[in-house]
Design an enzyme around this catalytic site. Sequence first.
Site, PDB file in Angstrom:
ATOM      1  N   HIS A 158      77.666  32.324 -21.944  1.00 16.14           N
ATOM      2  CA  HIS A 158      77.246  31.283 -22.893  1.00 16.14           C
ATOM      3  C   HIS A 158      78.206  31.206 -24.079  1.00 16.14           C
ATOM      4  O   HIS A 158      78.717  30.113 -24.411  1.00 16.14           O
ATOM      5  CB  HIS A 158      75.825  31.599 -23.387  1.00 16.14           C
ATOM      6  CG  HIS A 158      75.283  30.586 -24.348  1.00 16.14           C
ATOM      7  ND1 HIS A 158      74.492  29.541 -23.955  1.00 16.14           N
ATOM      8  CD2 HIS A 158      75.432  30.462 -25.708  1.00 16.14           C
ATOM      9  CE1 HIS A 158      74.166  28.815 -25.012  1.00 16.14           C
ATOM     10  NE2 HIS A 158      74.720  29.363 -26.098  1.00 16.14           N
ATOM     11  N   GLU A 159      78.442  32.332 -24.712  1.00 16.60           N
ATOM     12  CA  GLU A 159      79.305  32.337 -25.899  1.00 16.60           C
ATOM     13  C   GLU A 159      80.748  32.023 -25.535  1.00 16.60           C
ATOM     14  O   GLU A 159      81.483  31.449 -26.350  1.00 16.60           O
ATOM     15  CB  GLU A 159      79.211  33.685 -26.615  1.00 16.60           C
ATOM     16  CG  GLU A 159      77.807  34.062 -27.073  1.00 16.60           C
ATOM     17  CD  GLU A 159      77.178  33.038 -28.003  1.00 16.60           C
ATOM     18  OE1 GLU A 159      77.926  32.258 -28.622  1.00 16.60           O
ATOM     19  OE2 GLU A 159      75.936  33.016 -28.111  1.00 16.60           O
ATOM     20  N   HIS A 212      81.364  28.269 -25.848  1.00 20.19           N
ATOM     21  CA  HIS A 212      81.633  27.847 -27.232  1.00 20.19           C
ATOM     22  C   HIS A 212      83.033  28.276 -27.665  1.00 20.19           C
ATOM     23  O   HIS A 212      83.788  27.490 -28.259  1.00 20.19           O
ATOM     24  CB  HIS A 212      80.611  28.483 -28.191  1.00 20.19           C
ATOM     25  CG  HIS A 212      79.199  28.031 -27.971  1.00 20.19           C
ATOM     26  ND1 HIS A 212      78.844  26.723 -27.845  1.00 20.19           N
ATOM     27  CD2 HIS A 212      78.037  28.751 -27.879  1.00 20.19           C
ATOM     28  CE1 HIS A 212      77.528  26.625 -27.685  1.00 20.19           C
ATOM     29  NE2 HIS A 212      77.021  27.846 -27.700  1.00 20.19           N
TER      30      HIS A 212
END
Length: 556
Positions: free
Chosen positions: A17-18, A21
């Site tokens: 997920h990170e 980003h």
Amino acid sequence: MDLLYFALLCSVLIFVHELGHFVWAKIFGVKVLTFSIGFGPKILRLRGRETEYCVGLLPLGGFVKMLEENRQEPVLPEDRKRTFEAQALWKRVIIVIAGPAMNILFPVLLYFAVFVGETRFSPATVGSVLPGHPAEGKLQPGDRILEVDGERISTFAELHRIVSQSPGKELRLKIFRNTEHAEVVVVPEEKVLHKPLDIIEKVGEIGVMPSRPAAVVGISRPDSPAYRAGLRTFDLVTEVRGRPVKTFADLEAALLDNHGETVPVTYLRPVKVPRALGGLADMAVYESGVAALTPETSTGDLMTRTGLEAADLYVFDVAENSAEWNADLRPGDRIVEVDQVEVTAWATFMERLFASPDRPHVVTWLRAGQKKSGTILLRREDWIDEYGQHRPRYFVRTSNWAPVVPEPYVENASVVPFALRSALSETYDVIRFIMVGIVRIIEGKVSISTLGGPITVYDVVGEEGSKGVSYFVWAMAVISINLGLINLLPIPVLDGGHLLFFTFEAVLRRPLPLRVREIASLMGLLVLFALMAVAFKNDVERRWDVIQGQVKELVD
């Protein structure tokens, strides 16, 4: 071990997920100050050229800290164009949405890794044709399907995929039958599948099975040559005149030209063991035997000359005190009709019963050559499924015994396309299921008690991890999609909340005031805490129910 699986799952999904980003922030030139996986005391710190990479002790979250104007840290003049706010709106949208998108797309890779390991499949060979379905009269047992509408196939899975996607569509099949090529045209019938959460799916079906019936025999006439020779219903024939027999087709071929010649038939007879393992299991053991079978000299089929037929329509077991038992249906009876309509396969028998499960059915059967009949009403149970929805469930408390002989496996000639197609399909199905589930909760059709928190995740991961790597990967994929979709909910403090702010910004042509965003974020945080509290409460109640059940079992 369960804790290790849980930590591994959380760490991987948070990292993915990170990473979404982080990568897109870097692509657009945003300065990233910190990339952290986990919270709490830092157990690992690595300093890059401008980013600090950290791993926290608790793998329950993570963050990517970007340079922002509104933060307390001073922004140097040369870095002003590298702040998050300085980016065009479309770039900020991509940076924010990249995290959930990675969680949603990551399962494609996970499912692909599982499916690519499946290299051996049942061949695209017709094992049996169900009566009353589109393939009846067009395909025959033993047909090898080579192409469907010009697309070459080698496995039954490929045939099933194409057929299921083509309800009502004309399919042209190229087949290999009796050393010759032929073409047949089949139109799959539409079958409606009712899935949980009121999901309805329409698929195509032509009525073929991949495996052939084993040489398990049924004998309905006590005056037949087979019965006089000592054969009985459910005997599994293994040899005829020393020639091995595996399928019922092999048995037919072995006796095809026999008109009056006595031949030895070797068989295995299942004998039920009463109260096997102290009543914990239903079990039967094989007793071997040899019968001297003398077919009649007539020129009819196998049934006419010997009294032998496939055991598919014969009742193997009937639950005592069930509606079927009270109607006088007993093991060994041969099903003939349902509501005065002949049935020629057990699958057809089931279809007729479940077509109108709430009304009585008149069933006719043969016993020792004599016709009998009785009225059966399927047992109904109303229950609440795991999603809190009320559902009726119907039971037929009688069963047959018709084992099959699988065809030798073949290697999948197109493993990578198969794995990719299956991974995309599985990911789509999970996304649709979760999204429908969220909508059903909002509609009030699904109880909020179905929400699960970290304890549920811990239990699921530990249970699936103990089954093997592929099960753990499967669970990780489902939880990853859950994480991605939940993060897209329009709740401030989640990624979906940021996208909501961006939507207002696009409409108003300016960012929302900082004070408004702060209040909205606070409200979003309260909503998030409320949802977490409900999920935790549900987790505790489920765990308590499990403990109570275990205690009850020990007491009993």
